[in-house]
Design a protein around this motif. Sequence first.
Motif, PDB file in Angstrom:
ATOM      1  N   UNK B 161       1.212  -1.297  -0.291  1.00  0.00           N
ATOM      2  CA  UNK B 161       0.090  -0.459  -0.097  1.00  0.00           C
ATOM      3  C   UNK B 161       0.992   1.458   0.356  1.00  0.00           C
ATOM      4  N   UNK B 165       1.679   3.842  -4.264  1.00  0.00           N
ATOM      5  CA  UNK B 165       2.113   4.987  -4.803  1.00  0.00           C
ATOM      6  C   UNK B 165       3.244   5.302  -4.939  1.00  0.00           C
ATOM      7  N   UNK B 287     -11.976   1.620 -13.491  1.00  0.00           N
ATOM      8  CA  UNK B 287     -11.461   3.010 -12.250  1.00  0.00           C
ATOM      9  C   UNK B 287     -12.175   1.855 -11.346  1.00  0.00           C
ATOM     10  N   UNK B 288     -13.237   1.040 -11.521  1.00  0.00           N
ATOM     11  CA  UNK B 288     -14.457   0.664 -10.778  1.00  0.00           C
ATOM     12  C   UNK B 288     -13.342  -0.414 -10.236  1.00  0.00           C
ATOM     13  N   UNK B 291     -10.854   0.126  -8.451  1.00  0.00           N
ATOM     14  CA  UNK B 291     -11.361   0.202  -6.787  1.00  0.00           C
ATOM     15  C   UNK B 291     -11.478  -1.171  -6.471  1.00  0.00           C
ATOM     16  N   UNK B 292     -12.120  -2.310  -6.779  1.00  0.00           N
ATOM     17  CA  UNK B 292     -11.624  -3.563  -6.423  1.00  0.00           C
ATOM     18  C   UNK B 292     -10.558  -4.169  -6.199  1.00  0.00           C
ATOM     19  N   UNK B 294      -8.317  -2.458  -5.045  1.00  0.00           N
ATOM     20  CA  UNK B 294      -7.908  -1.322  -3.477  1.00  0.00           C
ATOM     21  C   UNK B 294      -9.069  -2.474  -2.167  1.00  0.00           C
ATOM     22  N   UNK B 295     -10.002  -2.750  -2.612  1.00  0.00           N
ATOM     23  CA  UNK B 295     -10.192  -3.405  -1.777  1.00  0.00           C
ATOM     24  C   UNK B 295      -9.938  -4.423  -1.282  1.00  0.00           C
ATOM     25  N   UNK B 298      -7.373  -3.676   0.743  1.00  0.00           N
ATOM     26  CA  UNK B 298      -7.785  -3.713   2.595  1.00  0.00           C
ATOM     27  C   UNK B 298      -8.034  -5.423   2.961  1.00  0.00           C
ATOM     28  N   UNK B 346     -19.004  -8.840  -4.106  1.00  0.00           N
ATOM     29  CA  UNK B 346     -18.367  -8.141  -2.966  1.00  0.00           C
ATOM     30  C   UNK B 346     -17.725  -8.310  -1.720  1.00  0.00           C
TER      31      UNK B 346
END
Lengths: 47, 460
Positions: B161, B165, B287-288, B291-292, B294-295, B298, B346
């Motif tokens: 993580x 970046x 983009x979604x 996000x997937x 990323x989640x 997490x 999800x």
Amino acid sequence: MSAPSESSSAPRAVNPVLAAVAWLWVLVPFGYGLYQLLIKIPALFGG
Amino acid sequence: MAIGFLQRERIVARPGWSRWLIPPAALSIHLAIGQAYAWSVFKPPLEKGLEISGVASALPFTLGIIMLGLSAAVFGTKVDANGPRWAMFVASCCFVAGFLISAVGLYLNQYWLVVVGYGFVGGIGLGIGYISPVSTLIKWFPDRPGLSTGIAIMGFGGGALIASPLTSQLLTGYGATGDDPSVPGIASTFLTMGIIYAVFMSVGWLLIRVPRDDWKPAGWDPANAKSAPLITQNHVSAANAIKTPQFWLLWVVLTFNVTAGIGILEKASPIFQDFFRDSTAAEGLAAAAAGFVAILSLANAIGRILWSSTSDFLGRKNMYRIYLGVGALLYLALTLTTNSNKVVFLICCMLILSFYGAGFATVPAYLRDLFGTYQVGAIHGRLLTAWSTAGVLGPLIVNAIADAQIAAGVQGPGRYTTSFMIMIGLLVVGFVCNELIKPVDPRFHEPDSTVTAAEKEAAT
């Protein structure tokens, strides 16, 4: 043989500043990474 | 034998030392070496800048993961013998050297130096660094081994993580992005990251301490500690541990649990895009999917600390029943519901990934329960060969089947349902293996005199 040891000093509590710095040292970068990750998640729900 | 300030005797904690300084020391190492999971950020600039294939650009990472398993297995006993400061220092040197050698290789346009530097030398740092704090944390937290190792191993998940970046920003800053990335810019990124990690990891080996032999947490009495048939008060050496069926059953459990997680993790973005291509606008789909990913990252990180901490209360065997049994049911739900409900999709994926991370985080405490603390670091090192195996097995299954389905013209979720059914089978086999784990036969236990002598030798 028994070399000078950091365990040989008298009992005393750890300096709270040391503890705070130690935790900030790892939590600040982790928080940065977490923030960078969280801002990507809204796109998953069309945000 | 470690020398000078790296010696174990130099880091025996003085009376009054707080055990809560040990997790940040461990995290200084694990947050750094977790960078390995962010290797993919380097791939596009390397491929475009050096005009190499995707397979070639993946080589440093692949070799790194193989070396992680091998070095953890080979050097595990040395890590236990020399202590955590020695191990963290050596891990830091190897990991940082990997970045510096890679930087030199790129400045000289010699890509093989990146493979050798990051993959081979850096990979040794990954393996030694990964196991370096484990036995120390277990000794400092005999009352909460799952929590303590969960914190450290969550750090390995969290390392990507931070690195992802950071790497992107450095590559952009050095002009190493786009269709014509600057190769010296990529080299400068490696150099800068090597320096950053050298400083960051130094806190780990400076801060780490081992408890005195007679130390125990305030208010904690080993006699009143939670007892269960699988929690031993005896000790098994690493050499003997690999002769027990318990070790190999756990090896299969870890291999299949990791393989099942990689089944989704490896192709998270294409899986999401293939499942929800029709219901999401094309421009938002990428983009979604990001996000997937990323989640899932997490869920992977949170699962490591959440479920591993829970194992201190529910017991290690019960937690693996959940990881494997519920994991199989979640894969079944995914197979049956496919893309009919995004929320169900999800939740299933997040739980599967949380169990994947938790499998890594709970296993050191499971080993402590089965084999004692005597050489738990070395035993953990040998068990990590399961990770290397799963790292090959998982992507192989998912990619081979997805490629075959795509070649057959299959669209949407159908590309992955066969893989998911294979994962269910693997998880069921893992579940059965976990059920077969019983207490270790006493003939493998070390005599008390051996353990005491080893501890005395380590302390002098």
